[in-house]
Design a protein around this motif. Structure first.
Motif, PDB file in Angstrom:
ATOM      1  N   TRP A 179      -0.297  -2.520   3.758  1.00 47.83           N
ATOM      2  CA  TRP A 179      -0.803  -1.519   3.130  1.00 47.83           C
ATOM      3  C   TRP A 179      -2.179  -0.925   3.809  1.00 47.83           C
ATOM      4  O   TRP A 179      -2.300   0.168   3.710  1.00 47.83           O
ATOM      5  N   GLN A 180      -2.987  -1.926   4.496  1.00 45.73           N
ATOM      6  CA  GLN A 180      -4.026  -1.191   5.125  1.00 45.73           C
ATOM      7  C   GLN A 180      -3.684  -0.177   6.149  1.00 45.73           C
ATOM      8  O   GLN A 180      -4.261   0.962   6.170  1.00 45.73           O
ATOM      9  N   GLN A 200      -4.908  -0.057  -5.832  1.00 43.53           N
ATOM     10  CA  GLN A 200      -5.142  -1.440  -5.631  1.00 43.53           C
ATOM     11  C   GLN A 200      -5.159  -2.077  -7.147  1.00 43.53           C
ATOM     12  O   GLN A 200      -5.196  -1.526  -8.010  1.00 43.53           O
ATOM     13  N   HIS A 201      -4.429  -3.461  -6.909  1.00 45.23           N
ATOM     14  CA  HIS A 201      -4.247  -4.016  -8.469  1.00 45.23           C
ATOM     15  C   HIS A 201      -6.069  -4.187  -8.852  1.00 45.23           C
ATOM     16  O   HIS A 201      -6.613  -4.969  -8.147  1.00 45.23           O
ATOM     17  N   GLY A 258      -6.251  -8.604  -3.381  1.00 47.36           N
ATOM     18  CA  GLY A 258      -5.333  -8.920  -2.526  1.00 47.36           C
ATOM     19  C   GLY A 258      -4.062  -8.311  -2.510  1.00 47.36           C
ATOM     20  O   GLY A 258      -2.979  -8.287  -1.745  1.00 47.36           O
ATOM     21  N   TYR A 259      -4.033  -7.419  -3.729  1.00 50.12           N
ATOM     22  CA  TYR A 259      -2.490  -6.803  -3.819  1.00 50.12           C
ATOM     23  C   TYR A 259      -2.756  -5.314  -4.157  1.00 50.12           C
ATOM     24  O   TYR A 259      -3.874  -4.849  -4.767  1.00 50.12           O
ATOM     25  N   ALA A 260      -1.827  -4.595  -4.092  1.00 48.74           N
ATOM     26  CA  ALA A 260      -1.635  -3.040  -4.443  1.00 48.74           C
ATOM     27  C   ALA A 260      -0.397  -2.641  -5.050  1.00 48.74           C
ATOM     28  O   ALA A 260       0.682  -3.640  -4.773  1.00 48.74           O
ATOM     29  N   LYS A 313      -1.092  -7.263  -0.056  1.00 51.15           N
ATOM     30  CA  LYS A 313      -1.371  -6.096   1.046  1.00 51.15           C
ATOM     31  C   LYS A 313      -0.965  -6.462   2.319  1.00 51.15           C
ATOM     32  O   LYS A 313      -0.827  -5.464   3.274  1.00 51.15           O
ATOM     33  N   SER A 314      -0.642  -7.624   2.659  1.00 52.32           N
ATOM     34  CA  SER A 314      -0.039  -8.200   4.010  1.00 52.32           C
ATOM     35  C   SER A 314       1.409  -7.980   4.177  1.00 52.32           C
ATOM     36  O   SER A 314       1.737  -7.999   5.459  1.00 52.32           O
TER      37      SER A 314
END
Length: 116
Positions: free
Chosen positions: A30-31, A77-78, A83-85, A100-101
């Protein structure tokens, strides 16, 4: 060209276009998708990752432009877990959250204001 997005919070409506498949990003977290979607494409610097509403419009109006066997990052983003999108599936139009990873695909969009 994907269509018109209605403005929110007194913002104007705008037309949404997506980059061509030549600029699709694969196996990206994600990033990195957020960063890479902002790169220069066809001499324009105003590209970015679509938000959740925009990704939905892409799946409705231009699903054949995307790989239906993969899912695509959005910039949204969630709300309950940073940590989630949100991701968009182009096979059946569903959206769900991804850590996101995780590595998925991404495609940049441009927003063209509609002046009335």
């Amino acid at each position: 060209y994907a269509g018109i997005i209605g403005g929110t919070d007194n913002q104007p409506d705008y037309a949404l276009i997506h980059a061509t498949v030549d600029f699709e990003l694969f196996d990206i977290n994600w990033q990195d998708a957020i960063t890479r979607a902002q790169e220069l494409i066809n001499e324009f610097t105003d590209w970015s990752l679509p938000d959740r509403r925009e990704a939905r419009l892409l799946s409705i109006n231009t699903p054949d432009s995307f790989d239906v066997d993969d899912w695509y990052w959005t910039s949204t983003q969630h709300a309950d877990d940073s940590g989630y999108a949100w991701v968009q599936n182009f096979d059946d139009g569903t959206q769900y959250d991804g850590h996101k990873s995780y590595e998925g695909s991404a495609r940049a969009v441009r927003r063209l204001l509609i002046i009335q």
